[in-house]
Design a protein around this motif. Structure first.
Motif, PDB file in Angstrom:
ATOM      1  N   THR A 177       0.811  -1.277  -0.075  1.00  0.00           N
ATOM      2  CA  THR A 177      -0.151  -0.264   0.028  1.00  0.00           C
ATOM      3  C   THR A 177       0.848   1.305  -0.018  1.00  0.00           C
ATOM      4  O   THR A 177       0.434   2.192  -0.619  1.00  0.00           O
ATOM      5  N   ALA A 178       1.961   1.318   0.576  1.00  0.00           N
ATOM      6  CA  ALA A 178       2.721   2.434   0.753  1.00  0.00           C
ATOM      7  C   ALA A 178       3.284   2.521  -0.433  1.00  0.00           C
ATOM      8  O   ALA A 178       3.831   3.817  -1.132  1.00  0.00           O
ATOM      9  N   SER A 228      -6.079  16.425  -7.760  1.00  0.00           N
ATOM     10  CA  SER A 228      -6.035  15.241  -6.863  1.00  0.00           C
ATOM     11  C   SER A 228      -5.153  15.223  -5.706  1.00  0.00           C
ATOM     12  O   SER A 228      -3.839  15.298  -5.766  1.00  0.00           O
ATOM     13  N   ALA A 229      -5.689  15.360  -4.322  1.00  0.00           N
ATOM     14  CA  ALA A 229      -4.520  15.810  -3.656  1.00  0.00           C
ATOM     15  C   ALA A 229      -3.694  14.524  -3.117  1.00  0.00           C
ATOM     16  O   ALA A 229      -4.304  13.190  -3.206  1.00  0.00           O
ATOM     17  N   PRO A 230      -2.636  14.502  -2.723  1.00  0.00           N
ATOM     18  CA  PRO A 230      -1.702  13.268  -2.010  1.00  0.00           C
ATOM     19  C   PRO A 230      -2.498  12.445  -1.165  1.00  0.00           C
ATOM     20  O   PRO A 230      -3.077  13.440  -0.274  1.00  0.00           O
ATOM     21  N   VAL A 231      -2.423  11.508  -0.901  1.00  0.00           N
ATOM     22  CA  VAL A 231      -3.105  10.551   0.051  1.00  0.00           C
ATOM     23  C   VAL A 231      -2.427  10.521   1.115  1.00  0.00           C
ATOM     24  O   VAL A 231      -0.939  10.051   1.133  1.00  0.00           O
ATOM     25  N   VAL A 269      -6.728   2.572   2.073  1.00  0.00           N
ATOM     26  CA  VAL A 269      -7.431   2.013   1.043  1.00  0.00           C
ATOM     27  C   VAL A 269      -8.438   2.687   0.507  1.00  0.00           C
ATOM     28  O   VAL A 269      -8.628   3.111  -0.576  1.00  0.00           O
ATOM     29  N   ASN A 270      -9.305   3.292   1.184  1.00  0.00           N
ATOM     30  CA  ASN A 270     -10.481   4.007   0.867  1.00  0.00           C
ATOM     31  C   ASN A 270     -10.026   5.294   0.500  1.00  0.00           C
ATOM     32  O   ASN A 270     -10.499   5.860  -0.728  1.00  0.00           O
ATOM     33  N   GLU A 271      -9.024   5.910   0.862  1.00  0.00           N
ATOM     34  CA  GLU A 271      -8.341   7.289   0.374  1.00  0.00           C
ATOM     35  C   GLU A 271      -7.777   7.005  -0.969  1.00  0.00           C
ATOM     36  O   GLU A 271      -7.816   7.750  -1.736  1.00  0.00           O
ATOM     37  N   LEU A 272      -7.144   5.700  -0.986  1.00  0.00           N
ATOM     38  CA  LEU A 272      -6.363   5.592  -2.563  1.00  0.00           C
ATOM     39  C   LEU A 272      -7.705   5.364  -3.539  1.00  0.00           C
ATOM     40  O   LEU A 272      -7.420   5.656  -4.506  1.00  0.00           O
ATOM     41  N   LYS A 273      -8.509   4.769  -3.089  1.00  0.00           N
ATOM     42  CA  LYS A 273      -9.711   4.668  -4.139  1.00  0.00           C
ATOM     43  C   LYS A 273     -10.191   5.753  -4.422  1.00  0.00           C
ATOM     44  O   LYS A 273     -10.330   6.108  -5.729  1.00  0.00           O
ATOM     45  N   ALA A 274     -10.422   6.631  -3.682  1.00  0.00           N
ATOM     46  CA  ALA A 274     -10.870   8.108  -4.100  1.00  0.00           C
ATOM     47  C   ALA A 274      -9.971   8.808  -4.841  1.00  0.00           C
ATOM     48  O   ALA A 274     -10.255   9.402  -5.825  1.00  0.00           O
ATOM     49  N   VAL A 287      -7.437   7.481  -6.739  1.00  0.00           N
ATOM     50  CA  VAL A 287      -7.548   6.789  -8.065  1.00  0.00           C
ATOM     51  C   VAL A 287      -8.889   7.388  -8.899  1.00  0.00           C
ATOM     52  O   VAL A 287      -8.647   7.557 -10.239  1.00  0.00           O
ATOM     53  N   SER A 288      -9.894   7.471  -8.278  1.00  0.00           N
ATOM     54  CA  SER A 288     -11.133   7.953  -9.116  1.00  0.00           C
ATOM     55  C   SER A 288     -10.595   9.440  -9.582  1.00  0.00           C
ATOM     56  O   SER A 288     -10.865   9.561 -10.788  1.00  0.00           O
ATOM     57  N   GLU A 289     -10.201  10.090  -8.663  1.00  0.00           N
ATOM     58  CA  GLU A 289      -9.776  11.681  -8.875  1.00  0.00           C
ATOM     59  C   GLU A 289      -8.583  11.556 -10.225  1.00  0.00           C
ATOM     60  O   GLU A 289      -8.472  12.342 -11.058  1.00  0.00           O
ATOM     61  N   ARG A 290      -7.920  10.612 -10.030  1.00  0.00           N
ATOM     62  CA  ARG A 290      -6.666  10.554 -10.953  1.00  0.00           C
ATOM     63  C   ARG A 290      -7.313  10.401 -12.394  1.00  0.00           C
ATOM     64  O   ARG A 290      -6.736  10.692 -13.339  1.00  0.00           O
ATOM     65  N   GLU A 291      -7.954   9.394 -12.378  1.00  0.00           N
ATOM     66  CA  GLU A 291      -8.621   8.963 -13.690  1.00  0.00           C
ATOM     67  C   GLU A 291      -9.302  10.134 -14.519  1.00  0.00           C
ATOM     68  O   GLU A 291      -9.364  10.194 -15.454  1.00  0.00           O
TER      69      GLU A 291
END
Length: 306
Positions: free
Chosen positions: A91-92, A123-126, A150-155, A157-161
């Motif tokens: 995850t890191a 898209s802010a850093p997680v 993981v929830n933050e990464l999902k968000a 990823v959505s912003e990144r996409e």
């Protein structure tokens, strides 16, 4: 009628010990009551002992099962801790990759350098815990932390996409604009005459020159300065053999004095595609390309596009 009084049981048991060699006999009289009491006491003791033994065996079995389960739980817990550590590391690493993507997105947007894509990524850093003790004491990961991450990464990823999709659209739009913008030299050679007023090559004073002339040998390739559709290809008065290309958005380019045209009216051409060979047809003093750029019907200096 009077009840009969029960007489006490006075029976006795005699225990005799007869030694060898004529020694005196030892006898011991034991009342029946004592024997009965002893038998009851013994029975009670045996019952208690049997219950204790059964309970002990039951508790021992339970303890054995619990010990086995505890060992199994410890093994599972140890395995889960290892998996948790690996998940935390993965995850890191994913977080580091997302941060690099954020930076790449920002750099690409600066490179695009257009109004609609000038803004940096939103898209802010997680956030991530210092699982490996970097910058602080070592912190063991737990399920709650990883779930939050993981929830933050999902968000993210959505912003990144969404961000990269917008960037892709911006790049496509910019590339499309660049493709139809006459931004390359249409041929190689020496600029023999520039845009604007010039002395007439036939000694007739000054004249307005609506393009630039690029001189070189006959047969030098001439390419389309941008994507577009050929609207004219043929002889056109003083231009000689000429090609006219419509690039859309009111922009048209003209290529005159060609020795040979390689495209026809209605044909689609790409930027950099060879469309003609240099010549000296029409009103010309030597082999060269007369190149014009017109915007909404008005000739403009081609150098502003190069």
């Amino acid at each position: 009628m009077k009840q009969k009084m029960q007489k006490p049981d006075k029976r006795e048991y005699t225990l005799m010990i007869v030694p060898h060699h004529g020694k005196s006999v030892f006898s011991l009289r034991i009342p029946i009551k004592i024997v009965k009491y002893a038998a009851v006491t013994l029975g009670i003791c045996l019952t208690i002992l049997s219950g204790t033994m059964l309970n002990y065996r039951y508790q021992a079995n339970i303890a054995t099962q619990e010990k086995i389960e505890l060992v199994q739980l410890r093994e599972v817990s140890s395995k889960q801790n290892v998996e948790l550590e690996e998940l935390a590391k993965a995850t890191a690493e994913l977080q580091d990759n997302m941060n690099r993507l954020n930076q790449l997105d920002s750099d690409l947007r600066r490179m695009v350098n257009s109004e609609e894509s000038a803004a940096v990524s939103r898209s802010a850093p997680v956030r991530i815990a210092n699982y490996n003790g970097q910058g602080g004491p070592e912190v063991k990961p737990d399920i709650k932390q990883l779930t939050t991450l993981v929830n933050e990464l999902k968000a993210s990823v959505s912003e990144r996409e969404k961000s990269l999709s917008n960037l892709k659209d911006a790049l496509i739009e910019k590339n499309e604009r660049l493709a139809v913008t006459p931004s390359i030299w249409p041929t190689n050679g020496e600029v023999s005459s520039r845009f604007g007023w010039r002395s007439s090559p036939w000694g007739m004073g000054s004249s307005w020159h609506p393009g630039i002339d690029i001189a070189n040998d006959i047969g030098t390739p001439i390419v389309a300065a941008a994507d577009g559709t050929v609207v004219n290809s043929g002889w056109y008065g003083g231009y000689g053999k000429m090609i006219e290309i419509d690039h859309g958005n009111g922009i048209v380019t003209i290529y005159g004095h060609n020795s040979r045209n390689l495209v026809e009216a209605g044909q689609r051409v790409k930027k950099g595609e060879t469309i003609a060979h240099m010549g000296s047809t029409g009103i010309s003093t030597g082999p060269h390309l007369h190149y014009e750029v017109r915007v909404n019907g008005t000739a403009v200096n081609p150098s502003t596009f190069l």
